[in-house]
Motif scaffolding. Structure first.
Motif, short mmCIF file in Angstrom:
data_model
loop_
_atom_site.label_atom_id
_atom_site.label_comp_id
_atom_site.label_asym_id
_atom_site.label_seq_id
_atom_site.Cartn_x
_atom_site.Cartn_y
_atom_site.Cartn_z
N GLU A 1 0.83 -1.21 0.00
CA GLU A 1 0.00 0.00 0.00
C GLU A 1 0.86 1.26 0.00
O GLU A 1 0.58 2.22 -0.73
CB GLU A 1 -0.91 0.03 1.23
CG GLU A 1 -2.08 -0.93 1.16
CD GLU A 1 -1.80 -2.25 1.85
OE1 GLU A 1 -2.73 -2.84 2.42
OE2 GLU A 1 -0.65 -2.71 1.82
N ALA B 1 2.41 1.82 -3.39
CA ALA B 1 1.41 2.32 -4.34
C ALA B 1 1.04 3.77 -4.05
O ALA B 1 0.73 4.54 -4.97
CB ALA B 1 0.17 1.44 -4.31
N ASN C 1 2.67 6.74 -6.18
CA ASN C 1 2.11 7.11 -7.47
C ASN C 1 0.67 7.59 -7.36
O ASN C 1 0.26 8.53 -8.06
CB ASN C 1 2.17 5.93 -8.43
CG ASN C 1 3.44 5.95 -9.26
OD1 ASN C 1 4.34 6.73 -9.02
ND2 ASN C 1 3.51 5.07 -10.24
N ILE C 2 -0.11 6.96 -6.51
CA ILE C 2 -1.51 7.37 -6.37
C ILE C 2 -1.59 8.85 -6.01
O ILE C 2 -2.35 9.61 -6.59
CB ILE C 2 -2.23 6.51 -5.33
CG1 ILE C 2 -2.38 5.06 -5.84
CG2 ILE C 2 -3.62 7.08 -5.02
CD1 ILE C 2 -2.87 4.10 -4.78
N ASP D 1 5.21 2.06 -11.07
CA ASP D 1 4.15 1.16 -11.53
C ASP D 1 4.71 -0.22 -11.84
O ASP D 1 4.11 -1.25 -11.49
CB ASP D 1 3.50 1.73 -12.80
CG ASP D 1 2.58 2.90 -12.52
OD1 ASP D 1 1.92 2.90 -11.46
OD2 ASP D 1 2.50 3.82 -13.36
N ILE E 1 5.46 -2.06 -8.59
CA ILE E 1 4.25 -2.53 -7.93
C ILE E 1 3.82 -3.87 -8.53
O ILE E 1 3.52 -4.83 -7.81
CB ILE E 1 3.12 -1.49 -8.07
CG1 ILE E 1 3.43 -0.26 -7.24
CG2 ILE E 1 1.77 -2.08 -7.65
CD1 ILE E 1 2.55 0.94 -7.55
N ARG F 1 -0.81 -0.06 -12.59
CA ARG F 1 -1.85 0.98 -12.55
C ARG F 1 -3.20 0.39 -12.18
O ARG F 1 -3.98 1.00 -11.44
CB ARG F 1 -1.89 1.70 -13.90
CG ARG F 1 -0.64 2.53 -14.16
CD ARG F 1 -0.60 3.10 -15.56
NE ARG F 1 0.66 3.83 -15.77
CZ ARG F 1 1.06 4.31 -16.94
NH1 ARG F 1 0.30 4.13 -18.02
NH2 ARG F 1 2.20 4.96 -17.05
N SER G 1 -3.65 -2.27 -10.32
CA SER G 1 -3.56 -2.57 -8.89
C SER G 1 -3.80 -1.32 -8.05
O SER G 1 -4.54 -1.36 -7.05
CB SER G 1 -2.18 -3.16 -8.58
OG SER G 1 -2.00 -3.33 -7.19
N SER G 2 -3.21 -0.21 -8.44
CA SER G 2 -3.37 1.03 -7.67
C SER G 2 -4.80 1.54 -7.71
O SER G 2 -5.33 2.03 -6.71
CB SER G 2 -2.42 2.10 -8.21
OG SER G 2 -1.07 1.75 -7.97
N SER H 1 -7.24 2.03 -4.52
CA SER H 1 -7.87 3.32 -4.28
C SER H 1 -9.39 3.18 -4.17
O SER H 1 -10.01 3.80 -3.30
CB SER H 1 -7.52 4.30 -5.41
OG SER H 1 -6.13 4.52 -5.48
#
Length: 590
Positions: free
Chosen positions: A359, A362, A365-366, A424, A427, A501, A503-504, A508
Motif C-alpha cells: 500500500e 502504491a 504514485n496514487i 508502476d 508494484i 496501474r 492494482s493502484s 484506491s
C-alpha cells in the motif's frame, strides 16, 4: 497515539493490497475504515497551528520562488523548534507525534511552501533515524546514529549518481583502510536532498573486499575532510530546495558506520531488499505524498473560490456541465488521496504487525500522479488566473493565487522517489512475485461483500471491485505460468506498468468505498457522491488498461525507435528548429 509501524515487511501478515492482488477482497481488513483518535488529532491540531504561524511570519513563499532561496537560518529555526524531531519522544527533545500527525505537519508546511517542508520531510522519512527501526538497542551502529542525531544533525540519503538512479552498480567506491578501521569513500552523487545542509548522509558505494563485491550503505559525517558540496541544483519547480551535487574525496567512515543489506540478501539489489524497501516505502509518504495531498487540497479550495465568483454569458460557472464534472472530479480525487494516505498511516494501529509495504509503495504514485492531474485541471479551470504567476496577477489587481508555482512543484513529485512509470513496474513486480510464491491450488475468488451503508451505485462498485480483483489475480497467474523465469517476465515492461496501474486503482477504490461507508455511518452522506464519481472513473481506467493488455497486435515501437536513433531518414521531423544547446548563465549557488 496511533501505532507508528515502520517495520512492516517480510514475515508479517499480508495486508489488504497483498490479498487483493491475489484475488482475495478482504473487506474485513479495510472495513470499518480506521480513523485518527480525537485526542491524537487534537495534539496534531496544536502543532499544525504553531508551525503555520511560524511559516507565515518567517517564510515569504513568493520571494523564495523568485530568489531560489529559503530565508537565512530557516532550517536551524526548524531544528530549534523540534520540527526535525517530529516523532521523537518528548523526553528526547522531540514532539512525540504519531505518524498521522507528522504527515499533517509536513502537509501544512507544503501548503504554504513546498520547499519549506522538504528538509524536515526527508529527514523524517528517509534520513538516518528511519533506519533505527532495523537496529537493536545494543547495535553499535544504532548507538552511533543516535549520538549523531542527538547533536541536532540534519540527515539525508545520497544514492543517485550521474549515470542515473536506475543503475544497480555504483561508481562511488568505498576502499577499506590498511589498518582495517574503516573505509575511504570517493565518488560523486547528484540530486541529493538535504545535501547542502546535512550533517549526516547515508551514502551508497561499491565495496570490494574478501573477494566479494557488493553495495554498502555508509553513514557519513559531512564534517569529515574530503566532503564537498559541488553545486546546488535548480529545478523546474521547488525553488530554494536544499538539493545538490556532492563529491567525496577519500572521506573516512569508521567501520562501525557501515550498514549493508548483505547480511540479509547479499546478491540482491539493496533498494529491493525487503527490510530497506519497507523503510523507503514508509519514508516516501512524507516528502511525496504529504506535499501532493497539500497541493491537491489547495486546488480544490481555489476551484471553489473561482467558480463561485465567476460568470460566463450571464450564468454562474457552476451552472455548466463541464465545470460541474471538473470540480466534482477534483473533490473525488482529493477524497481518494486522503483515503489512501489515511489507510497507509492508520492501518497499523487497527491491525498491528500487518504488512503495509504494498500500500505504501502504491501511495507514491496514487498521490503524486493524482495531484498532477488535479493541478493540471485546475490551471485549465482557472484559465486567466491559472498559468500567470501570482506576482503578475497582483500587478493587475487579480486574485494572486499561486497556482502556477504549485503546478511546477507538483510535476517534481512524479519523479522524486522513483519516476512514476518505474514505480508502476515495481508494484506489478511485487504482485507477480507473490503469485510465483503462492500455491496455485489455493487461489480463491474474491467474495463480493455487501455494505448496506453504501448507495446502490457504490454497492455495484464494490461488487465490481471483487470481480476485478479476481481478474487481476487470474491474469497474474496466467503470466507466471507461462514464464518460469521471473526476470524474463519482468522484461515485458509495458505489461507490468499497466498491471501496476490497475492494482493502484483497485486499492484506491477499496479505500474510497470503505471510508465512505464509515463517514456515512457518522452522518456525512455527501461522500457517497464523491465515492461514486471516483470509482466510476477508476473503473473506466481499469477497463482501458485491460483493453491495452488484451490488444492482439502491437506497433513496432522498437523499429520506430531504432529508425530515429540510428538512422537519418526521419531527420525531417526536426527541420527548422535550432538544436544547438544555448549557453547556460552561471549565477552561483542558491
Amino acid at each position: 497515539m496511533a501505532t507508528d509501524d515502520k517495520q512492516t515487511g517480510p514475515g508479517r501478515p499480508p495486508g489488504f493490497l497483498a490479498e487483493l492482488q491475489l484475488g482475495r477482497l478482504r473487506w474485513d481488513l479495510i472495513h470499518p475504515f480506521p480513523q485518527q483518535d480525537e485526542a491524537d488529532r487534537s495534539r496534531g491540531d496544536q502543532v499544525v497551528a504553531e508551525l503555520t504561524a511560524f511559516l507565515q511570519e518567517f517564510v515569504d513563499p513568493t520571494e523564495v520562488d523568485v530568489t531560489g532561496r529559503l530565508p537565512e537560518g530557516y532550517h536551524r529555526e526548524l531544528e530549534g523548534r523540534g520540527y526535525f524531531r517530529l516523532q521523537d519522544p518528548v523526553g528526547q527533545g522531540g514532539l512525540g507525534l504519531s505518524a498521522q500527525n507528522a504527515f499533517r505537519v509536513v502537509q501544512a508546511a507544503a501548503s504554504w511552501s513546498v520547499p519549506a517542508c522538504y528538509a524536515m520531510a526527508v529527514h523524517l522519512g528517509l534520513g538516518a533515524g528511519a533506519y533505527l527501526t532495523l537496529l537493536g538497542e545494543e547495535d553499535g551502529l544504532g548507538a552511533e546514529l543516535r549520538g549523531l542525531l542527538a547533536e541536532g544533525l540534519i540527515s539525508g540519503d545520497a544514492d543517485t549518481e550521474p549515470t542515473g538512479a536506475i543503475n544497480r552498480s555504483r561508481s562511488t567506491v568505498a576502499v577499506p583502510t590498511e589498518d582495517g578501521t574503516g573505509y575511504l569513500i570517493s565518488g560523486e552523487k547528484i540530486f541529493i536532498q538535504n545535501g547542502p545542509i546535512a550533517g549526516l548522509l547515508r551514502v551508497s558505494a561499491t565495496v570490494r573486499e574478501d573477494g566479494k563485491e557488493y553495495i554498502g550503505l555508509f553513514f557519513v559525517d559531512t564534517r569529515a575532510p574530503g566532503f564537498r558540496v559541488k553545486s546546488w541544483h535548480e529545478y523546474l519547480g521547488l525553488k530554494g530546495l536544499p538539493n545538490a551535487a556532492l563529491t567525496f574525496d577519500r572521506v573516512f567512515v569508521p567501520r562501525e558506520r557501515i550498514f549493508s543489506p548483505k547480511s540479509w540478501t547479499s546478491e540482491e539489489e539493496w533498494r529491493i531488499s525487503p527490510e530497506l524497501n519497507a523503510v523507503s516505502a514508509y519514508g516516501r509518504m512524507f516528502p511525496i505524498s504529504a506535499p501532493a495531498t497539500a497541493i491537491a487540497k489547495l486546488c480544490l479550495h481555489w476551484s471553489r473560490e473561482f467558480v463561485q465568483r465567476r460568470t460566463a454569458h450571464g450564468r454562474g460557472l457552476d451552472q455548466y456541465d463541464e465545470i460541474q464534472r471538473t470540480v466534482a472530479t477534483t473533490a473525488a480525487e482529493v477524497f481518494a488521496i486522503e483515503s489512501v494516505t489515511d489507510w497507509c498511516l492508520l492501518a497499523a494501529d487497527r491491525h498491528p504487525g500487518i504488512d503495509l509495504v504494498p500500500e505504501r509503495t502504491a501511495a507514491k504514485n496514487i498521490t503524486s500522479t493524482t495531484c498532477w492531474q488535479i493541478v493540471d485541471r485546475t490551471v485549465s479551470l482557472l484559465a486567466g488566473e491559472g498559468f500567470e504567476t501570482a506576482r503578475s496577477k497582483a500587478r493587475r489587481g487579480a486574485e494572486p493565487l499561486p497556482v502556477e508555482r504549485f503546478f511546477r512543484d507538483a510535476r517534481a513529485l512524479r519523479i522524486a522517489g522513483g519516476v512514476d512509470f518505474m514505480v508502476d513496474h515495481y508494484i506489478a513486480r511485487g504482485a507477480l512475485l507473490a503469485h510465483y510464491a503462492a500455491d496455485a491450488d489455493a487461489a480463491t475468488t474474491a467474495a463480493a461483500p455487501d455494505d448496506a451503508r453504501l448507495t446502490g451505485r457504490n454497492r455495484a462498485h464494490l461488487s465490481a471491485l471483487a470481480e476485478e480483483s479476481s481478474r487481476f489475480a487470474g491474469f497474474c497467474r496466467e503470466l507466471t505460468s507461462r514464464h518460469d523465469n521471473p526476470e524474463e517476465l519482468f522484461e515485458q515492461e509495458r505489461t507490468l506498468i499497466l498491471l501496476g496501474r490497475v492494482s493502484s486503482d483497485l486499492f484506491s477504490m477499496a479505500a474510497v468505498l470503505a471510508r465512505a461507508s464509515r463517514l456515512t455511518a457518522q452522518g456525512t452522506d455527501s461522500v457517497q457522491e464523491l465515492a461514486d464519481v471516483f470509482c466510476t472513473q477508476a473503473r473506466q481506467r481499469i477497463a482501458d488498461a485491460w483493453g491495452r493488455l488484451a490488444a492482439p497486435a502491437q506497433p513496432d515501437h522498437a523499429g520506430a525507435c531504432a529508425a530515429w536513433l540510428h538512422g537519418d531518414g526521419l531527420d525531417f521531423l526536426i527541420n527548422d528548429v535550432v538544436t544547438a544547446t544555448p549557453p547556460a548563465t552561471f549565477e552561483g549557488n542558491c
